[in-house]
Design a protein around this motif. Structure first.
Motif, PDB file in Angstrom:
ATOM      1  N   ALA A  53       0.834  -1.202   0.000  1.00 27.07           N
ATOM      2  CA  ALA A  53       0.000   0.000   0.000  1.00 27.07           C
ATOM      3  C   ALA A  53       0.869   1.252   0.000  1.00 27.07           C
ATOM      4  CB  ALA A  53      -0.921  -0.009   1.218  1.00 27.07           C
ATOM      5  N   GLY A  54       0.549   2.182  -0.862  1.00 30.00           N
ATOM      6  CA  GLY A  54       1.231   3.464  -0.897  1.00 30.00           C
ATOM      7  C   GLY A  54       2.615   3.439  -1.521  1.00 30.00           C
ATOM      8  N   SER A  55       3.061   2.283  -1.989  1.00 31.77           N
ATOM      9  CA  SER A  55       4.413   2.217  -2.559  1.00 31.77           C
ATOM     10  C   SER A  55       4.427   2.710  -4.002  1.00 31.77           C
ATOM     11  CB  SER A  55       4.944   0.783  -2.490  1.00 31.77           C
ATOM     12  OG  SER A  55       4.172  -0.065  -3.315  1.00 31.77           O
ATOM     13  N   GLU A  56       5.621   3.063  -4.450  1.00 32.62           N
ATOM     14  CA  GLU A  56       5.798   3.452  -5.851  1.00 32.62           C
ATOM     15  C   GLU A  56       5.980   2.167  -6.660  1.00 32.62           C
ATOM     16  OE1 GLU A  56       5.745   6.598  -7.374  1.00 32.62           O
ATOM     17  OE2 GLU A  56       4.791   6.933  -5.439  1.00 32.62           O
ATOM     18  N   VAL A  57       5.229   2.050  -7.722  1.00 29.09           N
ATOM     19  CA  VAL A  57       5.290   0.845  -8.550  1.00 29.09           C
ATOM     20  C   VAL A  57       5.744   1.216  -9.952  1.00 29.09           C
ATOM     21  CG1 VAL A  57       4.009  -1.137  -9.463  1.00 29.09           C
ATOM     22  CG2 VAL A  57       3.372  -0.149  -7.239  1.00 29.09           C
ATOM     23  N   MET A 101       5.262   2.332 -16.997  1.00 30.91           N
ATOM     24  CA  MET A 101       4.633   3.437 -16.270  1.00 30.91           C
ATOM     25  C   MET A 101       4.995   3.332 -14.797  1.00 30.91           C
ATOM     26  SD  MET A 101       0.654   2.502 -15.608  1.00 30.91           S
ATOM     27  CE  MET A 101       0.060   0.846 -15.243  1.00 30.91           C
ATOM     28  N   THR A 102       4.908   4.471 -14.115  1.00 29.40           N
ATOM     29  CA  THR A 102       5.132   4.493 -12.678  1.00 29.40           C
ATOM     30  C   THR A 102       3.890   5.087 -12.026  1.00 29.40           C
ATOM     31  OG1 THR A 102       7.478   4.835 -13.058  1.00 29.40           O
ATOM     32  CG2 THR A 102       6.676   5.313 -10.858  1.00 29.40           C
ATOM     33  N   PHE A 103       3.432   4.451 -10.965  1.00 38.19           N
ATOM     34  CA  PHE A 103       2.259   4.982 -10.258  1.00 38.19           C
ATOM     35  C   PHE A 103       2.400   4.657  -8.778  1.00 38.19           C
ATOM     36  CE2 PHE A 103      -0.053   1.019  -9.381  1.00 38.19           C
ATOM     37  CZ  PHE A 103       0.543   0.142 -10.280  1.00 38.19           C
ATOM     38  N   THR A 104       1.579   5.327  -7.984  1.00 35.02           N
ATOM     39  CA  THR A 104       1.564   5.075  -6.548  1.00 35.02           C
ATOM     40  C   THR A 104       0.446   4.091  -6.241  1.00 35.02           C
ATOM     41  OG1 THR A 104       2.334   7.324  -6.182  1.00 35.02           O
ATOM     42  CG2 THR A 104       1.406   6.170  -4.278  1.00 35.02           C
ATOM     43  N   ALA A 105       0.782   2.991  -5.582  1.00 32.51           N
ATOM     44  CA  ALA A 105      -0.232   2.002  -5.219  1.00 32.51           C
ATOM     45  C   ALA A 105      -1.248   2.632  -4.266  1.00 32.51           C
ATOM     46  CB  ALA A 105       0.432   0.793  -4.562  1.00 32.51           C
ATOM     47  N   PRO A 106      -2.491   2.203  -4.337  1.00 38.59           N
ATOM     48  CA  PRO A 106      -3.504   2.739  -3.420  1.00 38.59           C
ATOM     49  C   PRO A 106      -3.097   2.534  -1.959  1.00 38.59           C
ATOM     50  CG  PRO A 106      -4.524   1.350  -5.101  1.00 38.59           C
ATOM     51  CD  PRO A 106      -3.039   1.184  -5.238  1.00 38.59           C
ATOM     52  N   ILE A 163      -5.111  -0.191 -14.907  1.00 34.61           N
ATOM     53  CA  ILE A 163      -5.446  -0.615 -13.544  1.00 34.61           C
ATOM     54  C   ILE A 163      -6.639   0.195 -13.065  1.00 34.61           C
ATOM     55  CG2 ILE A 163      -4.588  -0.866 -11.183  1.00 34.61           C
ATOM     56  CD1 ILE A 163      -1.791  -1.079 -12.323  1.00 34.61           C
ATOM     57  N   LEU A 164      -7.623  -0.502 -12.519  1.00 40.24           N
ATOM     58  CA  LEU A 164      -8.846   0.156 -12.062  1.00 40.24           C
ATOM     59  C   LEU A 164      -8.786   0.425 -10.561  1.00 40.24           C
ATOM     60  CD1 LEU A 164     -11.396  -2.000 -14.123  1.00 40.24           C
ATOM     61  CD2 LEU A 164     -10.173   0.092 -14.790  1.00 40.24           C
ATOM     62  N   THR A 165      -9.678   1.299 -10.116  1.00 40.14           N
ATOM     63  CA  THR A 165      -9.670   1.701  -8.701  1.00 40.14           C
ATOM     64  C   THR A 165     -10.387   0.692  -7.813  1.00 40.14           C
ATOM     65  OG1 THR A 165     -11.661   2.995  -9.092  1.00 40.14           O
ATOM     66  CG2 THR A 165      -9.557   4.162  -9.215  1.00 40.14           C
ATOM     67  N   GLY A 166     -10.754  -0.440  -8.373  1.00 41.02           N
ATOM     68  CA  GLY A 166     -11.435  -1.462  -7.584  1.00 41.02           C
ATOM     69  C   GLY A 166     -11.594  -2.696  -8.422  1.00 41.02           C
ATOM     70  N   THR A 167     -12.647  -3.431  -8.142  1.00 44.57           N
ATOM     71  CA  THR A 167     -12.859  -4.675  -8.868  1.00 44.57           C
ATOM     72  C   THR A 167     -14.353  -4.832  -9.104  1.00 44.57           C
ATOM     73  OG1 THR A 167     -12.224  -7.001  -8.864  1.00 44.57           O
ATOM     74  CG2 THR A 167     -13.019  -6.108  -6.774  1.00 44.57           C
ATOM     75  N   GLY A 168     -14.730  -5.806  -9.861  1.00 43.75           N
ATOM     76  CA  GLY A 168     -16.160  -6.044 -10.096  1.00 43.75           C
ATOM     77  C   GLY A 168     -16.530  -5.888 -11.557  1.00 43.75           C
ATOM     78  N   GLU A 169     -17.490  -6.705 -11.969  1.00 43.23           N
ATOM     79  CA  GLU A 169     -17.897  -6.770 -13.367  1.00 43.23           C
ATOM     80  C   GLU A 169     -18.462  -5.438 -13.870  1.00 43.23           C
ATOM     81  OE1 GLU A 169     -17.482  -8.451 -16.751  1.00 43.23           O
ATOM     82  OE2 GLU A 169     -16.805  -9.369 -14.879  1.00 43.23           O
ATOM     83  N   ASP A 170     -19.179  -4.715 -13.023  1.00 42.85           N
ATOM     84  CA  ASP A 170     -19.781  -3.436 -13.443  1.00 42.85           C
ATOM     85  C   ASP A 170     -18.710  -2.452 -13.884  1.00 42.85           C
ATOM     86  OD1 ASP A 170     -22.177  -4.509 -12.805  1.00 42.85           O
ATOM     87  OD2 ASP A 170     -22.569  -3.209 -11.060  1.00 42.85           O
TER      88      ASP A 170
END
Ligand SMILES: [Cu+2]
Length: 164
Positions: A64-68, A133-138, A87-94
């Motif tokens: 959590a919160g790490s640089e990826v 790409m580089t992003f910050t993990a949630p 990468i999505l902000t969550g999960t689920g078919e909708d």
């Protein structure tokens, strides 16, 4: 001096994206919870399963919160197998359906739709191309779906990022 070195590692992070070097970043030695902002960079590499519409790596775990730093190496050889990793902000078919469908209208933006559910996305990689790409993990532990938004792929081409 300390501020300078933090600044230097930020610069390093930015330049790493381009060159794929494996230089080490200076990470904090303290193990306290308050050091979350200075976690080391985790490196993740994802490839498609040959010429299939499928990721070879269908899951990975980050802190959590790490640089990826995520690299997508499109090892496919078929012209139709252009891919990305969104990468999505969550999960689920909708959520998957909504983003996957919206992507069809986003050709001019490399099939990445403007949707709040998009946490991070690589560029579209042609067969044989590698993108990073580089992003910050949630900061919130949990599971986050990633999909390829190239038309026709998202139903099959999915994976799960686990944040711990
Ligand atoms: Cu794809």
């Amino acid at each position: 001096m300390r501020i300078l070195s933090v600044f230097a590692s930020l610069l390093l992070l930015m330049t790493l994206t381009g060159c794929g070097s494996d230089a080490e970043t200076s990470s904090a030695s303290g193990d306290t919870a308050s050091s979350a902002a200075t976690e080391a960079v985790s490196e993740v590499t994802i490839k498609p399963a040959g010429n299939q519409m499928k990721y070879e790596q269908e899951d990975f775990t980050v802190e959590a919160g790490s640089e990826v730093m995520l690299t997508f190496d499109n090892v496919s050889t078929s012209a139709a197998m252009k891919h990305n990793v969104v990468i999505l902000t969550g999960t689920g078919e909708d959520m998957v359906q909504r983003v996957g469908t919206a992507a069809l209208q986003a050709a001019e933006n490399e099939y990445i739709p403007e949707d709040d559910a998009v946490l991070a996305a690589t560029d579209l990689a042609d067969p044989g191309e590698t993108v990073t790409m580089t992003f910050t993990a949630p900061s919130e532990p949990g599971t986050y779906t990633y999909i390829c938004t190239f038309p026709g792929h998202y139903m099959m081409m999915q994976g799960t990022m686990t944040v711990v």
